[in-house]
Design a protein around this motif. Structure first.
Motif, mmCIF file in Angstrom:
data_model
loop_
_atom_site.group_PDB
_atom_site.id
_atom_site.type_symbol
_atom_site.label_atom_id
_atom_site.label_comp_id
_atom_site.label_asym_id
_atom_site.label_seq_id
_atom_site.Cartn_x
_atom_site.Cartn_y
_atom_site.Cartn_z
ATOM 1 N N LEU A 151 31.373 9.416 69.251
ATOM 2 C CA LEU A 151 31.504 8.292 68.017
ATOM 3 C C LEU A 151 29.851 7.705 67.733
ATOM 4 C CD1 LEU A 151 34.422 6.095 69.103
ATOM 5 C CD2 LEU A 151 34.387 7.801 67.242
ATOM 6 N N LYS B 248 27.546 4.453 65.683
ATOM 7 C CA LYS B 248 27.613 3.382 65.207
ATOM 8 C C LYS B 248 26.217 3.168 64.214
ATOM 9 C CE LYS B 248 28.000 -1.277 64.429
ATOM 10 N NZ LYS B 248 29.002 -1.970 63.569
ATOM 11 N N GLY C 200 29.273 0.894 59.958
ATOM 12 C CA GLY C 200 30.669 1.495 60.451
ATOM 13 C C GLY C 200 30.296 2.350 61.475
ATOM 14 N N HIS D 102 31.812 5.989 63.028
ATOM 15 C CA HIS D 102 32.315 7.314 62.522
ATOM 16 C C HIS D 102 32.294 8.564 63.751
ATOM 17 C CE1 HIS D 102 28.258 7.318 61.326
ATOM 18 N NE2 HIS D 102 28.267 8.721 61.410
ATOM 19 N N THR E 49 27.995 15.263 61.184
ATOM 20 C CA THR E 49 28.949 14.222 60.973
ATOM 21 C C THR E 49 29.715 14.527 59.987
ATOM 22 O OG1 THR E 49 27.444 13.175 58.953
ATOM 23 C CG2 THR E 49 26.838 12.593 61.135
ATOM 24 N N ASP F 104 31.054 12.157 57.457
ATOM 25 C CA ASP F 104 31.557 11.120 56.282
ATOM 26 C C ASP F 104 30.172 10.654 55.363
ATOM 27 O OD1 ASP F 104 29.849 9.694 57.908
ATOM 28 O OD2 ASP F 104 31.414 8.076 58.151
ATOM 29 N N ASN G 150 27.122 9.544 55.875
ATOM 30 C CA ASN G 150 26.718 8.195 55.736
ATOM 31 C C ASN G 150 25.730 7.801 56.859
ATOM 32 O OD1 ASN G 150 26.452 5.423 54.664
ATOM 33 N ND2 ASN G 150 28.332 4.683 55.661
ATOM 34 N N ASN H 298 27.604 16.375 53.750
ATOM 35 C CA ASN H 298 27.565 15.536 54.811
ATOM 36 C C ASN H 298 26.320 15.509 55.327
ATOM 37 O OD1 ASN H 298 30.300 14.888 54.932
ATOM 38 N ND2 ASN H 298 30.732 16.532 56.060
#
Length: 230
Positions: A134, A136, A164, A166, A199, A201, A203, A212
Motif C-alpha cells: 500500500l 499513502k 488517499g 492505494h 500503481t 489508479d 494518482n 497509470n
C-alpha cells in the motif's frame, strides 16, 4: 542522482576487489538505506528526490527470502508551467530469489563458501523480486489554467483525493554483497537495488488520465544478519 550512482559503482568495485562471500546463512536480516526517486507521471520532467527505507527479511535458504519493506520519500515533477510534489509513505511484503539458488550446494552453505570462486560468489547474490503493498499519498500541485483545460479536453480529470491510500506492486532487481567472516558466515552486506513500483489508479501527481503512474527508487543500503540457523 549522478553522485549516488557514481559512489554506488565505486563501492561495488571496492567490495568486489576485496573479500566477497555468499549470501547470509543466518535466517533473519534487517536493513536500511536511501536513494533517489524517479517518477513516470503526467508531468514528464522528473525532479529526482530523496527517499529512505527499512526492511526485515526471513531467509528460507541463503538465496530465497520473504520480507517486509517500509519506505518514505518524495516524488516531484514539472512541465506545462505546472508542478507537483508527493511526500509519500509505502509499505509492502515481498519475495526475492537469488541466482545462487540454482548454482548448487544450496543445502551446504559452508561447502559452497569454501568451493566457489569470486565470480560465482558475486553472481550468486544477484536477485529479482516482487511484492504487493500500500502507498499513502500527500500530493501538492500547482497547475496552470491552460494545462487544466488540456487535461479536460483529453478526457482526463483532476484527482479529488490527493491524500488517499492505494494498492501498489513493487518489482526489484539488485545485488547483496556480504562482507566480513564469522564461524557462521558473513554478518553484514551492502545492498544495491532498483525498485520499480506499479500503481493502478493513476494518482501520484493529482492528475488522472488513461495511463497509470509509476515510479522507481535507486538505493544503496546495508544489511545485518541475526541469529544462527539450526
Amino acid at each position: 542522482m549522478k553522485k549516488l550512482l557514481f559512489f554506488s559503482v565505486i563501492g561495488l568495485l571496492c567490495l568486489i576487489a576485496t573479500s566477497v562471500s555468499a549470501q547470509f546463512s543466518r535466517p533473519i536480516s534487517v536493513g536500511a538505506g536511501a536513494g533517489g526517486t524517479i517518477n513516470l507521471t503526467d508531468l514528464g520532467t522528473v525532479e529526482s528526490k530523496f527517499a529512505f527505507y527499512g526492511e526485515l527479511d526471513y531467509l528460507f535458504t541463503p538465496f530465497v527470502s520473504v520480507g517486509l519493506h517500509g519506505e518514505k520519500g518524495t516524488l516531484a515533477g514539472n512541465g506545462y508551467d505546472s508542478n507537483f510534489k508527493n511526500r509519500y509513505f509505502a509499505a509492502n511484503i515481498n519475495g526475492k530469489l537469488r541466482l545462487g539458488q540454482f548454482m548448487g550446494h544450496v543445502d551446504n552453505y559452508s561447502y559452497y563458501t569454501l568451493e566457489a570462486n569470486a565470480l560465482s560468489r558475486i553472481l550468486s547474490n544477484i536477485y529479482v523480486g516482487a511484492g504487493a503493498g500500500l502507498m499513502k499519498n500527500r500530493i501538492v500541485n500547482q497547475l496552470s489554467p491552460d494545462y487544466v483545460k488540456y487535461i479536460e479536453k483529453n478526457n482526463g480529470e483532476l484527482a479529488e483525493d490527493r491524500f488517499g491510500i492505494h494498492f501498489v506492486v513493487p518489482v526489484n532487481v539488485g545485488v547483496d554483497i556480504p562482507f566480513g567472516r564469522t564461524l557462521y558466515g558473513p554478518q553484514w552486506a551492502i545492498n544495491v537495488n532498483y525498485q520499480h513500483t506499479l500503481t493502478f489508479d493513476d494518482n501520484l501527481d493529482g492528475i488522472i488520465n488513461k495511463n497509470n503512474d509509476q515510479y522507481g527508487l535507486i538505493s544503496v543500503g546495508v544489511k545485518y544478519a541475526l541469529f544462527n540457523r539450526k
